[in-house]
Design an enzyme around this catalytic site. Sequence first.
Site, PDB file in Angstrom:
ATOM      1  N   LYS A  80     -13.442  17.943 -59.264  1.00 41.58           N
ATOM      2  CA  LYS A  80     -13.208  16.618 -58.650  1.00 41.58           C
ATOM      3  C   LYS A  80     -13.864  16.533 -57.289  1.00 41.58           C
ATOM      4  O   LYS A  80     -13.674  15.561 -56.562  1.00 41.58           O
ATOM      5  CB  LYS A  80     -11.713  16.366 -58.487  1.00 41.58           C
ATOM      6  CG  LYS A  80     -10.901  16.413 -59.761  1.00 41.58           C
ATOM      7  CD  LYS A  80      -9.429  16.181 -59.408  1.00 41.58           C
ATOM      8  CE  LYS A  80      -8.509  16.833 -60.415  1.00 41.58           C
ATOM      9  NZ  LYS A  80      -7.153  16.995 -59.873  1.00 41.58           N
ATOM     10  N   ARG A 101     -15.891  34.905 -58.425  1.00 38.43           N
ATOM     11  CA  ARG A 101     -17.305  34.857 -58.838  1.00 38.43           C
ATOM     12  C   ARG A 101     -17.794  33.430 -58.629  1.00 38.43           C
ATOM     13  O   ARG A 101     -17.123  32.470 -59.042  1.00 38.43           O
ATOM     14  CB  ARG A 101     -17.463  35.259 -60.310  1.00 38.43           C
ATOM     15  CG  ARG A 101     -18.871  35.007 -60.833  1.00 38.43           C
ATOM     16  CD  ARG A 101     -19.097  35.596 -62.199  1.00 38.43           C
ATOM     17  NE  ARG A 101     -19.190  37.043 -62.142  1.00 38.43           N
ATOM     18  CZ  ARG A 101     -19.511  37.816 -63.173  1.00 38.43           C
ATOM     19  NH1 ARG A 101     -19.762  37.266 -64.353  1.00 38.43           N
ATOM     20  NH2 ARG A 101     -19.581  39.117 -63.042  1.00 38.43           N
ATOM     21  N   HIS A 129     -23.140  42.278 -56.544  1.00 40.22           N
ATOM     22  CA  HIS A 129     -22.027  42.487 -57.477  1.00 40.22           C
ATOM     23  C   HIS A 129     -21.446  43.855 -57.127  1.00 40.22           C
ATOM     24  O   HIS A 129     -21.624  44.834 -57.850  1.00 40.22           O
ATOM     25  CB  HIS A 129     -22.557  42.443 -58.911  1.00 40.22           C
ATOM     26  CG  HIS A 129     -21.515  42.280 -59.974  1.00 40.22           C
ATOM     27  ND1 HIS A 129     -20.156  42.397 -59.742  1.00 40.22           N
ATOM     28  CD2 HIS A 129     -21.646  42.021 -61.309  1.00 40.22           C
ATOM     29  CE1 HIS A 129     -19.506  42.206 -60.888  1.00 40.22           C
ATOM     30  NE2 HIS A 129     -20.383  41.974 -61.840  1.00 40.22           N
TER      31      HIS A 129
HETATM   32  N1   CP Z   1     -21.261  43.100 -65.897  1.00 37.94           N
HETATM   33  C1   CP Z   1     -20.730  41.869 -65.750  1.00 37.94           C
HETATM   34  O1   CP Z   1     -20.633  41.325 -64.636  1.00 37.94           O
HETATM   35  O2   CP Z   1     -20.305  41.325 -66.922  1.00 37.94           O
HETATM   36  P1   CP Z   1     -19.609  39.905 -67.047  1.00 37.94           P
HETATM   37  O3   CP Z   1     -20.613  38.864 -66.642  1.00 37.94           O
HETATM   38  O4   CP Z   1     -19.181  39.778 -68.488  1.00 37.94           O
HETATM   39  O5   CP Z   1     -18.435  39.887 -66.100  1.00 37.94           O
END
Ligand code: CP
Length: 305
Positions: A80, A101, A129
């Site tokens: 929204k 994420r 990551h």
């Molecule tokens: N390796 C990894 O980040 O996998 P996903 O995108 O499934 O979380």
Amino acid sequence: MKPKSLVDIGNYGRDDVLRILKSAAKFKANPNRDYLQGKICATLFFEPSTRTRLSFETAVNRLRGRIIGFSDAATSSSSKGESLKDTIMMVSNYTDLIIMRHHLEGSARYASEISPVPIINAGDGANQHPTQTLLDLFTIYETQGKLDNLTITIVGDLKYGRAVHSLIQGLSHFQPTFNFVAPEELKIPDKYKQFCDKCDIRYREFSDFSPEAINSADILYMTRVQRERFTDLMEYEKVKNVYILHNDMLAASKPNLKVLHPLPRVKEISQDVDDNPKAYYFQQAKNGMFTRQAVICDLLGIEVE
Ligand code: CP
């Protein structure tokens, strides 16, 4: 005082990495503990995930904590028009820790600067990551018995692969040698080569998936071409199946070689590799749960016995 967050693996030194790996080993020996009883963690996934979200959620469940969150931003008020700032401020009202994420590079850092509770970066665009790297390092140590002085061949999308970018930084404390295998379009960005130069890390670049790149490696780290990062899908079509690992290509590899992949895979590892004892990507993904238990406890100041 700002809470401790995990945003960038570059903020973790050698001792930090080894501390997490030591705790992760304890969780692997005994994953079911009550360290998070009474705590609530949030998983905010603005991008799709299988492993990262489910392993974090399993990690919390095995520690007897509770989980709230979303796996699809379309079901949240961000659809929204609610800002990331307001989302973080709201969720931090309800929880002790936020795992996020997001497609925007730098989003986790921004969240960590405004959040009164710890933030764990579960992937921010093509940037970082960090928990993937910690589980990768745990797996490398588990399979090689050491982290120092290993040759790591990284294959595929070195431009957009955030797991690759974090892994280079995470391994920088352990005198690695890198073989970077990528087509011209997906070459490792200059900033990571400059980082290697600054840290006295040896590296070679290959445009062919050559026997030399495979047979000199202790770890063969395969990656997927990140379709979601391309603005021109014709460009993606040109490179999507550029390297495919088949079982016979491992015939002259080192006895200690392990094939890793952050997953998901598309076609870059043929299924005939799965039964080779050198294939270790499913065990690697399982290690994510123990490593994430260790990260959560570390950020919340919980001592792991
Ligand atoms: N390796 C990894 O980040 O996998 P996903 O995108 O499934 O979380």
